[in-house]
Write an enzyme that holds these catalytic residues in place. Structure first.
Site, PDB file in Angstrom:
ATOM      1  N   ALA A   1      32.221  35.335  53.285  1.00  0.00           N
ATOM      2  CA  ALA A   1      31.639  34.875  54.800  1.00  0.00           C
ATOM      3  C   ALA A   1      31.270  36.013  55.452  1.00  0.00           C
ATOM      4  O   ALA A   1      31.830  37.063  55.218  1.00  0.00           O
ATOM      5  CB  ALA A   1      32.792  34.071  55.321  1.00  0.00           C
TER       6      ALA A   1
ATOM      7  N   GLY B   1      33.727  32.828  50.173  1.00  0.00           N
ATOM      8  CA  GLY B   1      32.991  31.692  50.502  1.00  0.00           C
ATOM      9  C   GLY B   1      31.876  31.686  49.420  1.00  0.00           C
ATOM     10  O   GLY B   1      31.533  30.615  49.254  1.00  0.00           O
TER      11      GLY B   1
ATOM     12  N   GLU C   1      40.648  36.694  50.383  1.00  0.00           N
ATOM     13  CA  GLU C   1      41.356  36.312  51.635  1.00  0.00           C
ATOM     14  C   GLU C   1      42.408  36.673  52.167  1.00  0.00           C
ATOM     15  O   GLU C   1      42.748  37.339  53.143  1.00  0.00           O
ATOM     16  CB  GLU C   1      41.141  34.722  52.062  1.00  0.00           C
TER      17      GLU C   1
END
Length: 260
Positions: A66, A112, A135
Site C-alpha cells: 500500500a 496489500g 505490516e
C-alpha cells in the site's frame, strides 16, 4: 473507461487489468483501489469477458504494498475506516465476483499486493516473485483481509510465522505452501494464465459463477456451505447452459454454452 493508474484490455474473452504505477512499484493508493474496483466491475458486467487476469506493469512488482504516505498520520478511527472501505471496495469485491479472476504475480507481492492476489480466485507466479505481509515491521497488521485469507490458504501456523516475522517467501515456498497454484518463467506468465483461461472458457460461465459462490460460502461465518451448494446445484438445472451441456454430452459433441 479511462484510468490514470491501471490499464484494462480485452481480447478473446479475457480482460487483463494491469496496475501501472511502475515508479511506485505499483503500490496501491486510494485512487488505484477505486480504479481497480471500477475496472473489475466493468469486466464482470461484460458478458463477453469470461476470465479476468490481474497483473502489475514491469518485471519488478505485482504490487509492492500500500502507499504508506497516504495513511502514516491516520488516527485509530481513520485507520479502521481505511481497512473497512478497502475491503468492501476491492478485496471482498474481487473474491465474490462471478467472473473467475487469476492473479498473475510478477515480482514483489507484498502487503496489500499479496492481499489482492489472495482475494483472486487463484494465483500463478513468475519465478522471480517474492511474497509477504510486512505490516508488523511498520507497527500495524494486514488490514485488507490478510489475516483471514492467508491462513485459509497456507494454514494457521505458516500464516502466523509469515505475519510475525514480516518476512518474504520465494516461489518454491509459496508453491509448497499452496499459496500459488503454478510457478512459471516471467516471459511465460501471461501466456500460461491465458492458457488456463482458455480451459475455463470451454465450460459454463453460469455454472462457474455458482461454483465460486458455493466455494466461498464455506469461509463465511454463519453460512452452511453445503446448503449453498445444494441451492446452487439446483439453480443450474434451470439454465440454458445445463440444457446445452447435457444435450451435447448425450449427442457426443462439444458443448456451445450460451452463458445463460
Amino acid at each position: 473507461m479511462s484510468y490514470n493508474n491501471i490499464i484494462s484490455e480485452y481480447s478473446n474473452g479475457i480482460t487483463t487489468i494491469t496496475i501501472n504505477r511502475p515508479s511506485k512499484l505499483n503500490a496501491l493508493n486510494k485512487e488505484t483501489i477505486q480504479e481497480l474496483h471500477d475496472a473489475f466491475d466493468e469486466a464482470n458486467a461484460d458478458s463477453d469477458t469470461k476470465v479476468i487476469i490481474i497483473t502489475g506493469s514491469g518485471e519488478k512488482a505485482f504490487v509492492a504494498g500500500a502507499d504508506i504516505s497516504e495513511f502514516a498520520d491516520f488516527s485509530v478511527e481513520e485507520g479502521g475506516k481505511l481497512a473497512a472501505q478497502g475491503q468492501d471496495l476491492l478485496f471482498n469485491f474481487v473474491e465474490n465476483l462471478s467472473t473467475p479472476v487469476i492473479a498473475a504475480v510478477n515480482g514483489f507481492a507484498l502487503g496489500g499486493g499479496l492481499e489482492l492476489a489472495m482475494a483472486c480466485h487463484f494465483r500463478v507466479a513468475s519465478t522471480n516473485a517474492k511474497m509477504g505481509l510486512p505490516e508488523t515491521s511498520l507497527g500495524v497488521i494486514p488490514g485488507y483481509g490478510g489475516t483471514q485469507r492467508l491462513p485459509q490458504l497456507v494454514g494457521k501456523g505458516r500464516a502466523m510465522e509469515m505475519v510475525m516475522t514480516a518476512g518474504m517467501i520465494d516461489t518454491t515456498q509459496a508453491l509448497h505452501y499452496g499459496l500459488v497454484n503454478h510457478v512459471v518463467e516471467l516471459d511465460e506468465l501471461i501466456p500460461f494464465c491465458e492458457k488456463i483461461a482458455s480451459k475455463i472458457m470451454r465450460n459454463s460461465s453460469v455454472a462457474i459463477a455458482e461454483a465460486i459462490r458455493a466455494i466461498n460460502a464455506n469461509y463465511e461465518d454463519g453460512v452452511n456451505g453445503y446448503d449453498v451448494e445444494i441451492e446452487a446445484f439446483g439453480n443450474c438445472f434451470g439454465t440454458e447452459d445445463f440444457t446445452e451441456g447435457t444435450t451435447a454430452f448425450l449427442e457426443k459433441r462439444k458443448a456451445d454454452f450460451p452463458g445463460r
